[in-house]
Design an enzyme around this catalytic site. Structure first.
Site, PDB file in Angstrom:
ATOM      1  N   CYS A   1      -0.774   6.142   8.886  1.00 25.12           N
ATOM      2  CA  CYS A   1      -1.179   4.859   8.287  1.00 25.12           C
ATOM      3  C   CYS A   1      -2.416   5.159   7.459  1.00 25.12           C
ATOM      4  CB  CYS A   1      -1.430   3.798   9.361  1.00 25.12           C
ATOM      5  SG  CYS A   1      -2.723   4.220  10.549  1.00 25.12           S
TER       6      CYS A   1
ATOM      7  N   ARG B   1       0.837  -1.198   0.000  1.00 26.77           N
ATOM      8  CA  ARG B   1       0.000   0.000   0.000  1.00 26.77           C
ATOM      9  C   ARG B   1       0.874   1.251   0.000  1.00 26.77           C
ATOM     10  NH1 ARG B   1      -3.888  -0.928   4.973  1.00 26.77           N
ATOM     11  NH2 ARG B   1      -4.435   1.250   4.519  1.00 26.77           N
TER      12      ARG B   1
END
Length: 308
Positions: free
Chosen positions: A259, A199
């Site tokens: 995050c 990611r």
């Protein structure tokens, strides 16, 4: 003149007597000694990504550590933003925490039921500290470790007598989009991202709709799972220091973590704390906000990236 980065030294020293981590054995002994009550409160802070279709509150009702109460990070949040579980206003936090039978003298132990051993619990550990409550610990290894040692769980609901909880927020531990944007040029702090490497690189999909993967310019990838042993426990301090070193993170300089929605980012904050760092800030809007607001050139990706 003393560097502002170390102004928290006194506050850190006050928190030394409360370890950031407690073992399953320690908690089991405390429960057997009827320790849960005014001076000890156990919270299950389980939370799962919506696409997993797992209901943390329902799971808690069916199985939890005896005496534990449920801490809902979505409910105890700022309801005036479209972003997920942003830090709540002080008043909302104090009311919510007080209803859980917690006052300023309570030692709080937080855990979650993740298969990793920890997922969302470090977020609640960080939240309490942001609001000035240092007497909080994460159950090392979470429910995973608790069960592996043969400790009991229950579906019996516990109740708590409401208490008065007072809080003040340390804004220096919370970064905004504007702070991160400015930091691209100033490099006042290091930005460390806890999402999985795919990611971060932009080659694996994000779990949220209308959001492409990638990362903030200049940020460093340290997936939260890299801090955990197979048992679910946090790695020893020296191993954590080695991890930071290999990633190129200087523990002597300010750190801001991020995050997807500022949950697993707090694993990095906890790990840095265990290495003696005086306080890691969190970008509360995280990638969910950054991708939405950033210009395409500030979405670094090996994949699709962001287009105007």
């Amino acid at each position: 003149m003393i560097c502002p980065f170390f102004h928290r030294a006194q506050r850190l020293a006050m928190a030394v007597q409360t370890k950031a981590l407690v073992s399953a054995r320690w908690l089991a002994d405390a429960i057997k000694g009827n320790g849960i009550g005014r001076n000890l409160r156990v919270l299950d802070a389980s939370w799962y990504l919506p696409k997993l279709l797992r209901n943390a509150k329902k799971d808690f009702k069916q199985r939890h550590i005896p005496g534990a109460l449920f801490f809902d990070i979505d409910h105890c949040s700022d309801r005036n933003t479209p972003l997920d579980h942003m830090l709540p206003p002080v008043r909302r936090l104090t009311e919510y925490v007080g209803e859980l039978g917690i006052d300023n003298n309570t030692h709080v132990v937080v855990y979650d039921a993740s298969e990793y051993g920890a997922f969302s619990a470090p977020r609640v550990w960080w939240m309490f500290r942001v609001f000035g409550h240092n007497s909080i610990s994460v159950l090392d290894g979470g429910l995973k470790k608790w069960l592996s040692e043969g400790n009991p769980v229950t579906d019996v609901k516990s109740k708590a007598e409401p208490k008065e909880f007072r809080a003040t927020q340390d804004r220096s531990w919370v970064k905004t989009y504007e702070d991160l944007l400015k930091n691209i040029d100033t490099k006042e702090f290091q930005v460390v991202d806890a999402r999985p490497a795919g990611r971060f690189r932009g080659i694996d999909p994000e779990p949220r709709d209308n959001t492409e993967p990638g990362h903030i310019p200049g940020s460093i990838s340290m997936p939260f799972t890299s801090f955990l042993a197979p048992s679910g426990e946090l790695l020893p301090p020296q191993e954590l220091k080695d991890l930071f070193g290999r990633a190129g993170v200087d523990l002597g300089r300010p750190i801001c973590v991020t995050c997807g929605s500022a949950v697993t980012a707090c694993h990095i904050a906890l790990a840095a704390h265990q290495c003696g760092h005086p306080g890691v800030s969190v970008y509360d809007g995280a990638w969910s906000e950054w991708y939405t607001r950033a210009s395409p050139e500030n979405v670094i990706s090996e994949g699709r990236g962001k287009h105007r």
